[in-house]
Scaffold this motif. Sequence first.
Motif, mmCIF file in Angstrom:
data_model
loop_
_atom_site.group_PDB
_atom_site.id
_atom_site.type_symbol
_atom_site.label_atom_id
_atom_site.label_comp_id
_atom_site.label_asym_id
_atom_site.label_seq_id
_atom_site.Cartn_x
_atom_site.Cartn_y
_atom_site.Cartn_z
ATOM 1 N N GLU A 186 8.198 2.295 -1.090
ATOM 2 C CA GLU A 186 8.878 2.036 0.178
ATOM 3 C C GLU A 186 8.030 2.351 1.411
ATOM 4 O OE1 GLU A 186 12.115 0.925 0.560
ATOM 5 O OE2 GLU A 186 12.322 0.693 -1.606
ATOM 6 N N TRP A 187 7.193 3.378 1.333
ATOM 7 C CA TRP A 187 6.462 3.859 2.495
ATOM 8 C C TRP A 187 5.415 2.825 2.903
ATOM 9 C CZ3 TRP A 187 3.357 9.093 2.219
ATOM 10 C CH2 TRP A 187 3.080 9.555 3.508
ATOM 11 N N ALA A 188 5.327 2.502 4.188
ATOM 12 C CA ALA A 188 4.406 1.486 4.694
ATOM 13 C C ALA A 188 2.971 1.741 4.234
ATOM 14 C CB ALA A 188 4.460 1.448 6.221
ATOM 15 N N ASN A 189 2.272 0.673 3.916
ATOM 16 C CA ASN A 189 0.855 0.694 3.534
ATOM 17 C C ASN A 189 0.598 1.458 2.242
ATOM 18 O OD1 ASN A 189 0.091 -0.762 5.928
ATOM 19 N ND2 ASN A 189 0.414 1.149 7.047
ATOM 20 N N SER A 190 1.572 1.464 1.341
ATOM 21 C CA SER A 190 1.422 2.134 0.046
ATOM 22 C C SER A 190 1.148 1.102 -1.043
ATOM 23 C CB SER A 190 2.688 2.920 -0.309
ATOM 24 O OG SER A 190 2.884 3.981 0.596
ATOM 25 N N THR A 191 0.219 1.445 -1.926
ATOM 26 C CA THR A 191 -0.166 0.575 -3.029
ATOM 27 C C THR A 191 -0.076 1.359 -4.321
ATOM 28 O OG1 THR A 191 -1.705 -0.619 -1.586
ATOM 29 C CG2 THR A 191 -2.042 -0.837 -3.963
ATOM 30 N N LEU A 192 0.526 0.758 -5.314
ATOM 31 C CA LEU A 192 0.636 1.370 -6.634
ATOM 32 C C LEU A 192 -0.642 1.083 -7.415
ATOM 33 C CD1 LEU A 192 2.677 2.934 -8.358
ATOM 34 C CD2 LEU A 192 3.515 0.741 -9.195
ATOM 35 N N LEU A 193 -1.273 2.144 -7.931
ATOM 36 C CA LEU A 193 -2.482 1.976 -8.736
ATOM 37 C C LEU A 193 -2.106 1.475 -10.124
ATOM 38 C CD1 LEU A 193 -4.411 5.227 -7.759
ATOM 39 C CD2 LEU A 193 -4.719 2.925 -6.837
ATOM 40 N N GLY A 194 -3.005 0.716 -10.726
ATOM 41 C CA GLY A 194 -2.768 0.181 -12.061
ATOM 42 C C GLY A 194 -3.096 1.190 -13.146
ATOM 43 N N ALA A 195 -3.141 0.705 -14.370
ATOM 44 C CA ALA A 195 -3.322 1.569 -15.535
ATOM 45 C C ALA A 195 -4.690 2.246 -15.560
ATOM 46 C CB ALA A 195 -3.111 0.763 -16.818
ATOM 47 N N ASP A 196 -5.747 1.572 -15.089
ATOM 48 C CA ASP A 196 -7.083 2.164 -15.088
ATOM 49 C C ASP A 196 -7.318 2.844 -13.739
ATOM 50 O OD1 ASP A 196 -9.712 2.932 -15.386
ATOM 51 O OD2 ASP A 196 -10.420 0.953 -16.055
ATOM 52 N N VAL A 197 -6.707 4.006 -13.581
ATOM 53 C CA VAL A 197 -6.744 4.731 -12.313
ATOM 54 C C VAL A 197 -8.174 5.060 -11.900
ATOM 55 C CG1 VAL A 197 -6.084 6.905 -11.197
ATOM 56 C CG2 VAL A 197 -4.416 5.661 -12.548
ATOM 57 N N ALA A 198 -9.002 5.488 -12.841
ATOM 58 C CA ALA A 198 -10.379 5.863 -12.509
ATOM 59 C C ALA A 198 -11.128 4.688 -11.894
ATOM 60 C CB ALA A 198 -11.103 6.382 -13.750
ATOM 61 N N ALA A 199 -11.042 3.520 -12.494
ATOM 62 C CA ALA A 199 -11.732 2.340 -11.969
ATOM 63 C C ALA A 199 -11.198 1.969 -10.591
ATOM 64 C CB ALA A 199 -11.583 1.167 -12.937
ATOM 65 N N GLU A 200 -9.886 2.058 -10.412
ATOM 66 C CA GLU A 200 -9.310 1.729 -9.112
ATOM 67 C C GLU A 200 -9.754 2.711 -8.032
ATOM 68 O OE1 GLU A 200 -5.736 -0.128 -8.407
ATOM 69 O OE2 GLU A 200 -5.199 -0.347 -10.521
ATOM 70 N N VAL A 201 -9.826 3.996 -8.373
ATOM 71 C CA VAL A 201 -10.260 4.995 -7.391
ATOM 72 C C VAL A 201 -11.723 4.764 -7.023
ATOM 73 C CG1 VAL A 201 -10.683 7.462 -7.004
ATOM 74 C CG2 VAL A 201 -8.509 6.702 -7.990
ATOM 75 N N ILE A 202 -12.560 4.419 -7.973
ATOM 76 C CA ILE A 202 -13.962 4.103 -7.675
ATOM 77 C C ILE A 202 -14.019 2.955 -6.670
ATOM 78 C CG2 ILE A 202 -16.090 3.119 -8.638
ATOM 79 C CD1 ILE A 202 -15.427 4.787 -11.210
ATOM 80 N N GLY A 203 -13.219 1.911 -6.885
ATOM 81 C CA GLY A 203 -13.179 0.786 -5.959
ATOM 82 C C GLY A 203 -12.700 1.181 -4.577
ATOM 83 N N ILE A 204 -11.678 2.021 -4.515
ATOM 84 C CA ILE A 204 -11.148 2.494 -3.235
ATOM 85 C C ILE A 204 -12.224 3.278 -2.487
ATOM 86 C CG2 ILE A 204 -9.508 4.117 -2.170
ATOM 87 C CD1 ILE A 204 -7.574 3.247 -4.528
ATOM 88 N N LYS A 205 -12.904 4.179 -3.198
ATOM 89 C CA LYS A 205 -13.955 4.978 -2.571
ATOM 90 C C LYS A 205 -15.091 4.090 -2.070
ATOM 91 C CE LYS A 205 -15.320 8.762 -4.545
ATOM 92 N NZ LYS A 205 -15.756 9.781 -5.499
ATOM 93 N N ASP A 206 -15.444 3.054 -2.827
ATOM 94 C CA ASP A 206 -16.521 2.138 -2.427
ATOM 95 C C ASP A 206 -16.151 1.347 -1.176
ATOM 96 O OD1 ASP A 206 -18.106 2.980 -4.534
ATOM 97 O OD2 ASP A 206 -17.683 1.233 -5.799
ATOM 98 N N ARG A 207 -14.881 0.974 -1.039
ATOM 99 C CA ARG A 207 -14.435 0.145 0.087
ATOM 100 C C ARG A 207 -14.054 0.960 1.325
ATOM 101 N NH1 ARG A 207 -11.598 -1.950 -4.204
ATOM 102 N NH2 ARG A 207 -9.652 -1.030 -3.460
ATOM 103 N N ALA A 208 -13.745 2.231 1.147
ATOM 104 C CA ALA A 208 -13.230 3.043 2.260
ATOM 105 C C ALA A 208 -14.302 3.301 3.309
ATOM 106 C CB ALA A 208 -12.696 4.375 1.731
ATOM 107 N N ASP A 209 -13.874 3.224 4.546
ATOM 108 C CA ASP A 209 -14.750 3.546 5.668
ATOM 109 C C ASP A 209 -14.391 4.942 6.152
ATOM 110 O OD1 ASP A 209 -16.630 3.331 7.693
ATOM 111 O OD2 ASP A 209 -15.239 2.312 9.054
ATOM 112 N N GLY A 210 -14.718 5.947 5.344
ATOM 113 C CA GLY A 210 -14.385 7.323 5.665
ATOM 114 C C GLY A 210 -13.832 8.032 4.442
ATOM 115 N N GLU A 211 -13.307 9.222 4.678
ATOM 116 C CA GLU A 211 -12.800 10.055 3.590
ATOM 117 C C GLU A 211 -11.472 9.555 3.044
ATOM 118 O OE1 GLU A 211 -14.507 14.477 4.543
ATOM 119 O OE2 GLU A 211 -12.517 13.975 5.288
#
Length: 148
Positions: free
Chosen positions: A54-79
């Motif tokens: 429900e909370w704005a700008n929230s995304t549910l991570l899929g089953a391979d959480v580690a791979a998704e977090v790596i992608g998030i860290k690679d795309r993020a412009d900051g911490e």
Amino acid sequence: MSDSIAGAAGLLLGRRTYEIFTATWPYADDTDPVVAAMNTMPKYVASRTLTHLEWANSTLLGADVAAEVIGIKDRADGEVLVLGSGEFLRTLIEHDLVDEYRLLVFPLLLGGGKKLFDDGTTRRPLALVDTTASTSGVLINTYRRADG
């Protein structure tokens, strides 16, 4: 800590922490810069049971959480921060996805509580890179990976 939250590129949250936060933050006063940041920044939620967020700008991570977090860290412009979310944090530690720890030490004896690091956690040397004492006596200790 307010500066860290206000300047973060996103949040990684476990289900329990997400549910606690979503009951409060969306309804808080958005004129506060921390509240505004929390409500507008991307939030990535690890959950095996939630199907809708429900909370704005929230995304549910899929089953391979580690791979998704790596992608998030690679795309993020900051911490990308993890607040609370102890069980989820242990998953991130297990996959060596934590670059920095900010551990807060409160001047309070409880005599018990949950462990942050499980027995069997892989040994990872850390170096203290900063420590700050708040006016209430809370120590904010920042650690990063150390060689060795």
